[in-house]
Write an enzyme that holds these catalytic residues in place. Sequence first.
Site, PDB file in Angstrom:
ATOM      1  N   ASP A   8       0.875  -1.167   0.000  1.00 30.47           N
ATOM      2  CA  ASP A   8       0.000   0.000   0.000  1.00 30.47           C
ATOM      3  C   ASP A   8       0.916   1.222   0.000  1.00 30.47           C
ATOM      4  O   ASP A   8       2.124   1.103   0.214  1.00 30.47           O
ATOM      5  CB  ASP A   8      -0.894  -0.015   1.261  1.00 30.47           C
ATOM      6  CG  ASP A   8      -1.834   1.182   1.339  1.00 30.47           C
ATOM      7  OD1 ASP A   8      -2.335   1.616   0.285  1.00 30.47           O
ATOM      8  OD2 ASP A   8      -2.065   1.706   2.438  1.00 30.47           O
ATOM      9  N   SER A   9       0.324   2.395  -0.172  1.00 30.05           N
ATOM     10  CA  SER A   9       1.131   3.607  -0.074  1.00 30.05           C
ATOM     11  C   SER A   9       1.577   3.843   1.377  1.00 30.05           C
ATOM     12  O   SER A   9       2.495   4.602   1.621  1.00 30.05           O
ATOM     13  CB  SER A   9       0.314   4.806  -0.559  1.00 30.05           C
ATOM     14  OG  SER A   9      -0.826   4.968   0.271  1.00 30.05           O
ATOM     15  N   GLY A  41      -3.062   8.986  -3.976  1.00 30.56           N
ATOM     16  CA  GLY A  41      -4.330   9.463  -4.536  1.00 30.56           C
ATOM     17  C   GLY A  41      -4.248  10.785  -5.275  1.00 30.56           C
ATOM     18  O   GLY A  41      -5.134  11.123  -6.056  1.00 30.56           O
ATOM     19  N   CYS A  71      -4.393  -1.508  -1.847  1.00 32.17           N
ATOM     20  CA  CYS A  71      -4.560  -0.068  -2.056  1.00 32.17           C
ATOM     21  C   CYS A  71      -5.513   0.116  -3.224  1.00 32.17           C
ATOM     22  O   CYS A  71      -5.234  -0.343  -4.341  1.00 32.17           O
ATOM     23  CB  CYS A  71      -3.190   0.530  -2.385  1.00 32.17           C
ATOM     24  SG  CYS A  71      -3.208   2.263  -2.842  1.00 32.17           S
ATOM     25  N   ASN A  72      -6.635   0.753  -2.976  1.00 35.45           N
ATOM     26  CA  ASN A  72      -7.614   0.970  -4.048  1.00 35.45           C
ATOM     27  C   ASN A  72      -7.019   1.835  -5.160  1.00 35.45           C
ATOM     28  O   ASN A  72      -7.301   1.628  -6.340  1.00 35.45           O
ATOM     29  CB  ASN A  72      -8.837   1.714  -3.513  1.00 35.45           C
ATOM     30  CG  ASN A  72      -9.672   0.900  -2.561  1.00 35.45           C
ATOM     31  OD1 ASN A  72     -10.687   0.348  -2.931  1.00 35.45           O
ATOM     32  ND2 ASN A  72      -9.243   0.816  -1.318  1.00 35.45           N
ATOM     33  N   CYS A 188     -10.934   3.369   0.092  1.00 34.47           N
ATOM     34  CA  CYS A 188      -9.495   3.556   0.337  1.00 34.47           C
ATOM     35  C   CYS A 188      -9.169   2.831   1.630  1.00 34.47           C
ATOM     36  O   CYS A 188      -9.897   2.977   2.616  1.00 34.47           O
ATOM     37  CB  CYS A 188      -9.205   5.056   0.485  1.00 34.47           C
ATOM     38  SG  CYS A 188      -7.562   5.436   1.126  1.00 34.47           S
TER      39      CYS A 188
HETATM   40  N1  DGL Z   1      -4.635   3.182   0.957  1.00 31.47           N
HETATM   41  C1  DGL Z   1      -4.662   3.810  -0.355  1.00 31.47           C
HETATM   42  C2  DGL Z   1      -5.967   3.428  -1.059  1.00 31.47           C
HETATM   43  O1  DGL Z   1      -6.576   2.443  -0.698  1.00 31.47           O
HETATM   44  C3  DGL Z   1      -4.371   5.230  -0.156  1.00 31.47           C
HETATM   45  C4  DGL Z   1      -3.976   6.038  -1.132  1.00 31.47           C
HETATM   46  C5  DGL Z   1      -3.156   7.247  -1.009  1.00 31.47           C
HETATM   47  O2  DGL Z   1      -1.979   7.124  -0.686  1.00 31.47           O
HETATM   48  O3  DGL Z   1      -3.700   8.265  -1.397  1.00 31.47           O
HETATM   49  O4  DGL Z   1      -6.385   4.048  -1.987  1.00 31.47           O
END
Ligand code: DGL
Length: 256
Positions: A8-9, A41, A71-72, A188
Amino acid sequence: MTNIGVFDSGLGGLWILKYLERELPNYNFIYYADQAHLPYGNREPEEITELSSKIVDFLLEKDCKLIVVACNTATSASITKLREKYPVPFVGIEPAIKPASELSKTGHIGVLATKVTAEGQKLHDSIEKFASDVEVHTVIGYGLVELVEEGKGDSDEAEELLRKYLEPLLEKNLPTGQAGIDQLVLGCTHYAFLINRIKKIVGDKVNIIDPAPAVVKRVKQLVEENNITPSNNKKEPEIFTSGSNVEKVKEFFNNL
Ligand code: DGL
């Protein structure tokens, strides 16, 4: 050695990792948080694909046989390209439009997501496919990922932002006779850590859909289909970050 990679980020995907650890207790997991580059995002999809590819290279070097894009935003921007580029199976995470539409009685569902996910083709396609009978209200949660990363997911500051995004979707704030949302999709993974404040705002008439069980189900199917066998040397998840404080990420995970 067989590992499952999860990335994920930042901290958001740890929510998914926790479920995976519980539901696939004999597998070893490797988690990568790209905290040096979040929020994803607000980035361009091409950039997210480049960042995601570097993480996948890292996870493959660590013997991961399946990769969960927890991560979406990265799923929306990059999973198609990742699947083309790499020979391993990927499981992504997408806003749960289908169950939300099926469960909705008011005919209105809310989706809270990052800009990339909200504006992406994938969300557009699943709304067209699964939500033709309901009205989907998509809101971009600017600033929320940053608050979660700062450990402020359960703060007044988070609540104030959430109120701005969610209150306009609720029946009590609409002109009489207009229905509000009765399903809220968290689009998210970071938003799982805002759950207390979200519940406080939307109340118990709005159902909040947790995407983690669907991810676990798909991972279980794919390990079977691909003969990815459990490890005979079970270890705690290994956690990495491109940020500066891996101990903080581990502590966050251990406190879940
Ligand atoms: N957890 C990420 C998601 O599900 C976050 C994204 C981000 O870093 O903006 O989209």
